[in-house]
Design a protein around this motif. Structure first.
Motif, PDB file in Angstrom:
ATOM      1  N   ARG A 275       5.221   2.906  -1.081  1.00 48.76           N
ATOM      2  CA  ARG A 275       6.577   3.147  -1.340  1.00 48.76           C
ATOM      3  C   ARG A 275       7.251   3.485  -0.002  1.00 48.76           C
ATOM      4  O   ARG A 275       6.907   4.542   0.256  1.00 48.76           O
ATOM      5  CB  ARG A 275       6.875   4.021  -2.691  1.00 48.76           C
ATOM      6  CG  ARG A 275       8.376   4.034  -2.905  1.00 48.76           C
ATOM      7  CD  ARG A 275       8.671   4.883  -3.919  1.00 48.76           C
ATOM      8  NE  ARG A 275       8.493   6.547  -3.559  1.00 48.76           N
ATOM      9  CZ  ARG A 275       9.338   7.429  -3.736  1.00 48.76           C
ATOM     10  NH1 ARG A 275      10.577   7.101  -4.013  1.00 48.76           N
ATOM     11  NH2 ARG A 275       9.121   8.702  -3.623  1.00 48.76           N
TER      12      ARG A 275
ATOM     13  N   HIS B 186       4.832  -2.053  -0.737  1.00 47.42           N
ATOM     14  CA  HIS B 186       3.787  -3.072  -0.324  1.00 47.42           C
ATOM     15  C   HIS B 186       2.385  -2.750  -1.368  1.00 47.42           C
ATOM     16  O   HIS B 186       2.474  -1.613  -1.930  1.00 47.42           O
ATOM     17  CB  HIS B 186       3.199  -2.639   0.933  1.00 47.42           C
ATOM     18  CG  HIS B 186       4.284  -3.183   2.348  1.00 47.42           C
ATOM     19  ND1 HIS B 186       3.672  -2.930   3.315  1.00 47.42           N
ATOM     20  CD2 HIS B 186       5.373  -4.013   2.048  1.00 47.42           C
ATOM     21  CE1 HIS B 186       4.550  -3.507   4.280  1.00 47.42           C
ATOM     22  NE2 HIS B 186       5.621  -4.137   3.267  1.00 47.42           N
TER      23      HIS B 186
ATOM     24  N   LEU C 272      -2.581  -6.952   2.927  1.00 42.92           N
ATOM     25  CA  LEU C 272      -1.530  -7.106   2.040  1.00 42.92           C
ATOM     26  C   LEU C 272      -1.125  -8.286   1.270  1.00 42.92           C
ATOM     27  O   LEU C 272      -1.382  -9.250   1.873  1.00 42.92           O
ATOM     28  CB  LEU C 272      -0.211  -6.910   3.266  1.00 42.92           C
ATOM     29  CG  LEU C 272       1.079  -7.153   2.841  1.00 42.92           C
ATOM     30  CD1 LEU C 272       1.540  -5.891   1.947  1.00 42.92           C
ATOM     31  CD2 LEU C 272       2.129  -7.181   4.028  1.00 42.92           C
TER      32      LEU C 272
ATOM     33  N   HIS D 223       8.074   1.342  10.110  1.00 46.12           N
ATOM     34  CA  HIS D 223       8.741   0.597   9.227  1.00 46.12           C
ATOM     35  C   HIS D 223       9.213  -0.626   9.874  1.00 46.12           C
ATOM     36  O   HIS D 223       8.915  -2.034   9.394  1.00 46.12           O
ATOM     37  CB  HIS D 223       9.907   1.288   9.002  1.00 46.12           C
ATOM     38  CG  HIS D 223       9.846   2.474   8.123  1.00 46.12           C
ATOM     39  ND1 HIS D 223       9.728   2.647   6.847  1.00 46.12           N
ATOM     40  CD2 HIS D 223       9.633   3.726   8.383  1.00 46.12           C
ATOM     41  CE1 HIS D 223       9.335   3.692   6.422  1.00 46.12           C
ATOM     42  NE2 HIS D 223       9.362   4.457   7.372  1.00 46.12           N
TER      43      HIS D 223
ATOM     44  N   LEU E  38       5.776  -2.909  10.394  1.00 45.51           N
ATOM     45  CA  LEU E  38       5.653  -3.565   8.986  1.00 45.51           C
ATOM     46  C   LEU E  38       6.801  -4.483   8.448  1.00 45.51           C
ATOM     47  O   LEU E  38       6.149  -5.079   7.308  1.00 45.51           O
ATOM     48  CB  LEU E  38       5.400  -2.376   7.922  1.00 45.51           C
ATOM     49  CG  LEU E  38       3.980  -1.585   8.487  1.00 45.51           C
ATOM     50  CD1 LEU E  38       3.967  -0.407   7.634  1.00 45.51           C
ATOM     51  CD2 LEU E  38       2.666  -2.313   8.419  1.00 45.51           C
TER      52      LEU E  38
ATOM     53  N   VAL F 208       9.473  -3.988   6.905  1.00 42.39           N
ATOM     54  CA  VAL F 208      10.126  -3.203   6.096  1.00 42.39           C
ATOM     55  C   VAL F 208      11.703  -3.542   6.281  1.00 42.39           C
ATOM     56  O   VAL F 208      12.222  -2.810   7.334  1.00 42.39           O
ATOM     57  CB  VAL F 208      10.010  -1.782   5.905  1.00 42.39           C
ATOM     58  CG1 VAL F 208      10.984  -0.988   4.955  1.00 42.39           C
ATOM     59  CG2 VAL F 208       8.383  -1.563   5.349  1.00 42.39           C
TER      60      VAL F 208
ATOM     61  N   TYR G   7      -1.570  -3.415  -0.994  1.00 40.91           N
ATOM     62  CA  TYR G   7      -2.791  -3.706  -0.130  1.00 40.91           C
ATOM     63  C   TYR G   7      -4.064  -3.736  -0.950  1.00 40.91           C
ATOM     64  O   TYR G   7      -4.659  -2.904  -1.802  1.00 40.91           O
ATOM     65  CB  TYR G   7      -2.995  -2.783   0.920  1.00 40.91           C
ATOM     66  CG  TYR G   7      -1.905  -2.689   1.932  1.00 40.91           C
ATOM     67  CD1 TYR G   7      -1.998  -3.517   3.011  1.00 40.91           C
ATOM     68  CD2 TYR G   7      -0.654  -1.873   1.720  1.00 40.91           C
ATOM     69  CE1 TYR G   7      -0.979  -3.541   4.168  1.00 40.91           C
ATOM     70  CE2 TYR G   7       0.186  -1.746   2.648  1.00 40.91           C
ATOM     71  CZ  TYR G   7       0.178  -2.683   3.749  1.00 40.91           C
ATOM     72  OH  TYR G   7       1.310  -2.751   4.706  1.00 40.91           O
TER      73      TYR G   7
ATOM     74  N   GLU H  37       1.052  -7.817  -1.512  1.00 39.43           N
ATOM     75  CA  GLU H  37       2.416  -8.056  -2.047  1.00 39.43           C
ATOM     76  C   GLU H  37       3.594  -7.370  -1.152  1.00 39.43           C
ATOM     77  O   GLU H  37       2.918  -6.288  -0.668  1.00 39.43           O
ATOM     78  CB  GLU H  37       2.751  -7.436  -3.577  1.00 39.43           C
ATOM     79  CG  GLU H  37       2.024  -8.325  -4.561  1.00 39.43           C
ATOM     80  CD  GLU H  37       2.646  -9.764  -4.928  1.00 39.43           C
ATOM     81  OE1 GLU H  37       3.734  -9.932  -4.514  1.00 39.43           O
ATOM     82  OE2 GLU H  37       1.834 -10.743  -5.268  1.00 39.43           O
ATOM     83  N   GLU H  38       4.739  -7.889  -0.930  1.00 44.37           N
ATOM     84  CA  GLU H  38       5.660  -6.795  -0.324  1.00 44.37           C
ATOM     85  C   GLU H  38       7.193  -7.340  -1.127  1.00 44.37           C
ATOM     86  O   GLU H  38       7.267  -8.338  -0.916  1.00 44.37           O
ATOM     87  CB  GLU H  38       5.614  -6.977   1.262  1.00 44.37           C
ATOM     88  CG  GLU H  38       6.028  -8.430   1.777  1.00 44.37           C
ATOM     89  CD  GLU H  38       5.644  -8.320   3.334  1.00 44.37           C
ATOM     90  OE1 GLU H  38       6.326  -7.506   3.745  1.00 44.37           O
ATOM     91  OE2 GLU H  38       5.577  -9.553   3.746  1.00 44.37           O
ATOM     92  N   ARG H  39       7.844  -6.168  -1.400  1.00 42.57           N
ATOM     93  CA  ARG H  39       9.258  -6.844  -1.924  1.00 42.57           C
ATOM     94  C   ARG H  39      10.013  -5.414  -1.919  1.00 42.57           C
ATOM     95  O   ARG H  39       9.742  -4.099  -2.154  1.00 42.57           O
ATOM     96  CB  ARG H  39       9.039  -7.153  -3.440  1.00 42.57           C
ATOM     97  CG  ARG H  39       8.515  -6.167  -4.315  1.00 42.57           C
ATOM     98  CD  ARG H  39       8.262  -6.569  -5.773  1.00 42.57           C
ATOM     99  NE  ARG H  39       7.651  -8.137  -5.724  1.00 42.57           N
ATOM    100  CZ  ARG H  39       8.094  -8.870  -6.597  1.00 42.57           C
ATOM    101  NH1 ARG H  39       8.714  -8.708  -7.798  1.00 42.57           N
ATOM    102  NH2 ARG H  39       7.645 -10.107  -6.590  1.00 42.57           N
TER     103      ARG H  39
END
Length: 196
Positions: free
Chosen positions: A111, A164, A172, A152, A155, A157, A166, A174-176
């Motif tokens: 987070r 994220h 990796l 940041h 990556l 962000v 992992y 998922e990222e949202r």
């Protein structure tokens, strides 16, 4: 000084905080007991807190007590985080946690947040609950600081709060962007990837 003390209040709260407050009328105010109730907002409070420090306050007594209780609440929240929640404030810390997850075959949930972000504060309890209910997963808090802006940016962000996931073998997955409304969807993704 004893004859100028209008009242002594001992305060004990459920949060474990204890203090003794001496309310002393400010100079120029009448010192009779009948006038104390009306002059409390202009009074000076002298606090002897449980850690033996002394605060002399020219502000309203209620305001000072609220700030002390809020500070204690923040400290209690910091100390009562789940054991599987880690903090990474540098690129090296972040790489170490991701590598630990890979070596141990554990999912890592990250987070990205900032202290000034209200949404970040709003989703923190949900993040901690997810960590408590998934002790086999490593959860990582990465605060936005001036010293780690390269982390940041590197990556990708785009905004905060951001999350994220992992996977130990796939990296990796998922990222949202996170919010209170979408955090339950993010928890579903955590469960999906932890079972694979």
């Amino acid at each position: 000084m004893k004859k100028n003390i209008a009242s002594i209040v001992s305060i004990g709260m459920a949060s474990g905080f204890a203090a003794t407050a001496y309310i002393v009328p400010s100079p120029g105010l009448p010192s009779s007991r009948s006038s104390i109730a009306s002059s409390r907002q202009s009074s000076t409070g002298i606090f002897f807190r449980d850690d033996d420090t002394i605060d002399v306050v020219g502000l309203e007594l209620q305001s000072k007590m609220r700030s002390i209780v809020a500070q204690r609440t923040r400290q209690r929240r910091e100390t009562h985080r789940p054991a599987n929640v880690k903090s990474a404030i540098s690129l090296e810390d972040f790489a170490t946690v991701i590598d630990e997850g890979r070596r141990e075959g554990r999912l890592v949930v990250v987070r990205f947040h900032a202290t000034w972000c209200k949404t970040c504060h709003a989703i923190r309890p949900s993040f901690d609950r997810a960590a408590s209910s998934n002790p086999e997963i490593i959860f990582v808090d990465v605060p936005v600081l001036e010293s780690n802006s390269n982390l940041h940016q590197g990556l990708g962000v785009e905004s905060i709060p951001f999350g994220h996931i992992y996977h130990p073998e796939e990296g990796l997955v998922e990222e949202r962007k996170l919010s209170r409304k979408t955090f339950s969807d993010f928890e579903g993704l955590i469960k999906m990837h932890s079972s694979s």
